[in-house]
Design a protein around this motif. Structure first.
Motif, PDB file in Angstrom:
ATOM      1  N   LEU A 158      31.891  52.535  47.470  1.00 14.39           N
ATOM      2  CA  LEU A 158      31.368  51.487  46.603  1.00 14.39           C
ATOM      3  C   LEU A 158      30.613  50.397  47.353  1.00 14.39           C
ATOM      4  O   LEU A 158      29.885  49.611  46.740  1.00 14.39           O
ATOM      5  CB  LEU A 158      32.521  50.839  45.821  1.00 14.39           C
ATOM      6  CG  LEU A 158      33.228  51.736  44.800  1.00 14.39           C
ATOM      7  CD1 LEU A 158      34.479  51.047  44.276  1.00 14.39           C
ATOM      8  CD2 LEU A 158      32.296  52.100  43.651  1.00 14.39           C
ATOM      9  N   GLU A 167      26.762  50.325  46.926  1.00 12.50           N
ATOM     10  CA  GLU A 167      26.409  49.867  45.578  1.00 12.50           C
ATOM     11  C   GLU A 167      26.546  48.351  45.483  1.00 12.50           C
ATOM     12  O   GLU A 167      25.698  47.672  44.883  1.00 12.50           O
ATOM     13  CB  GLU A 167      27.319  50.544  44.552  1.00 12.50           C
ATOM     14  CG  GLU A 167      26.997  50.184  43.105  1.00 12.50           C
ATOM     15  CD  GLU A 167      27.944  50.825  42.116  1.00 12.50           C
ATOM     16  OE1 GLU A 167      27.955  50.395  40.945  1.00 12.50           O
ATOM     17  OE2 GLU A 167      28.709  51.734  42.511  1.00 12.50           O
ATOM     18  N   GLU A 175      23.674  46.647  47.306  1.00 10.28           N
ATOM     19  CA  GLU A 175      22.436  46.693  46.533  1.00 10.28           C
ATOM     20  C   GLU A 175      22.421  45.609  45.462  1.00 10.28           C
ATOM     21  O   GLU A 175      21.384  45.008  45.176  1.00 10.28           O
ATOM     22  CB  GLU A 175      22.281  48.073  45.884  1.00 10.28           C
ATOM     23  CG  GLU A 175      21.929  49.186  46.874  1.00 10.28           C
ATOM     24  CD  GLU A 175      21.767  50.528  46.177  1.00 10.28           C
ATOM     25  OE1 GLU A 175      21.747  50.548  44.919  1.00 10.28           O
ATOM     26  OE2 GLU A 175      21.647  51.552  46.882  1.00 10.28           O
ATOM     27  N   ARG A 205      35.844  49.315  39.336  1.00 12.86           N
ATOM     28  CA  ARG A 205      35.305  50.554  39.884  1.00 12.86           C
ATOM     29  C   ARG A 205      36.376  51.348  40.648  1.00 12.86           C
ATOM     30  O   ARG A 205      36.391  52.571  40.598  1.00 12.86           O
ATOM     31  CB  ARG A 205      34.105  50.238  40.786  1.00 12.86           C
ATOM     32  CG  ARG A 205      32.893  49.775  39.993  1.00 12.86           C
ATOM     33  CD  ARG A 205      31.823  49.164  40.883  1.00 12.86           C
ATOM     34  NE  ARG A 205      30.611  48.825  40.128  1.00 12.86           N
ATOM     35  CZ  ARG A 205      30.486  47.732  39.379  1.00 12.86           C
ATOM     36  NH1 ARG A 205      31.492  46.870  39.305  1.00 12.86           N
ATOM     37  NH2 ARG A 205      29.375  47.500  38.715  1.00 12.86           N
TER      38      ARG A 205
END
Length: 301
Positions: A110, A113, A116, A294
């Motif tokens: 993760l 991600e 980003e 998540r």
């Protein structure tokens, strides 16, 4: 600015015990990190570090300077966090630690991600099954599997983590079935034990009809990393006590067989820990808010 950067290098070198580790943490080569230390010593007119056979240790002057320098850097980081909060734009470096299995299977996938989504935050992820000191190692967030003992830390629950006892079919064929918890204490069976320096006496807690039961498991093999134990289990060397999500695929395809499903290990609790002074740091809060749902989804997948 160069002086401040040299101070940051010195602080991380002291905390991590080597120029190579300190430089790597700040994304500097050992040569550049060494140069920064020499520049700082030249500016201050005194030697700050001594080299032993194993690591660098601060001189008396170096220890005095480190104590003050660490406070300066902490103050600057807090000031930066306050401004970032006003701007709603988290930025800076985030130092995160997690147990190996949790880190590799949940957190690490993760991180890209997250980076980003938050382009101004750099993540330094350190994985270890050993207990770490968030204050001593200057960490921002720790994923912790178990019951935290340090009341000086804030915590947020991520999820309950069911656990399972498991072994390969070949192991059970060679050593015999496990029909009740007492079998785990017999010499015929090898329980794979997670041990590390200063760990408590080893035992497994199982759920029974009469409540939790403590089992002092018998085992020839132990290690301080959970993935080593899992690999041993997959290699037919013994019985592992692991989070169910880590072996879901191996149980499904028959590589591993669940043992004592009617008296499973007590579930663990996965939490995020962070120092109280990081409470208002938007990059810490944002990272935890990002990770919790998540991680839950990944465990349920």
């Amino acid at each position: 600015m160069a002086y401040l950067e040299s101070i940051k290098v010195f602080v991380r070198v002291v905390e991590l015990g080597s120029i190579t580790s300190g430089g790597r943490d700040l994304r500097l080569t050992p040569a550049v990190a060494s140069k920064r230390i020499k520049e700082l010593e030249a500016r201050l007119g005194t030697r700050l570090l001594n080299r032993t056979t194993r690591k660098l240790v601060p001189t008396e002057a170096g220890r005095m300077f480190y104590d003050q320098a660490r406070r300066v850097i902490s103050t600057l980081e807090d000031a930066e966090a306050s401004l970032a909060g006003i701007a709603s734009n988290p930025r800076g470096t985030l130092r995160v630690t997690a147990p190996l299995g949790i880190g590799r299977r949940l957190v690490a996938p993760l991180v890209p991600e997250y980076c980003e989504a938050f382009a101004h935050v750099d993540v330094r992820l350190r994985l270890s099954d050993r207990r770490v000191d968030l204050f001593e190692e200057e960490l921002d967030v720790a994923f912790f599997l178990g019951t935290p003992r340090d009341s000086n830390l804030k915590q947020r629950k991520v999820a309950d983590v069911p656990r399972v006892l498991c072994a390969t079919p070949e192991y059970l064929e060679r050593h015999g079935p496990v029909s009740n918890p007492r079998d785990l204490m017999e010499p015929a069976h090898h329980c794979l034990l997670l041990r590390f320096p200063r760990s408590p006496d080893y035992f497994w807690m199982l759920e029974t009809e009469d409540g939790p039961r403590k089992i002092v498991a018998n085992g020839r093999f132990d290690a301080d990393e959970g993935d080593v134990l899992l690999n041993w289990a997959l290699d037919g060397k013994g019985i592992a006590n692991v989070p169910r999500f880590e072996v879901k695929g191996a149980l499904k395809n028959g590589e591993l067989v669940e043992i004592l499903p009617e008296t499973p290990p007590l579930p663990s609790v996965l939490t995020c820990l962070y120092p109280h002074r990081k409470l208002q740091d938007p990059k810490v809060q944002g990272f935890i808010d990002f990770m919790i749902p998540r991680c839950r989804a990944a465990m349920d997948a």
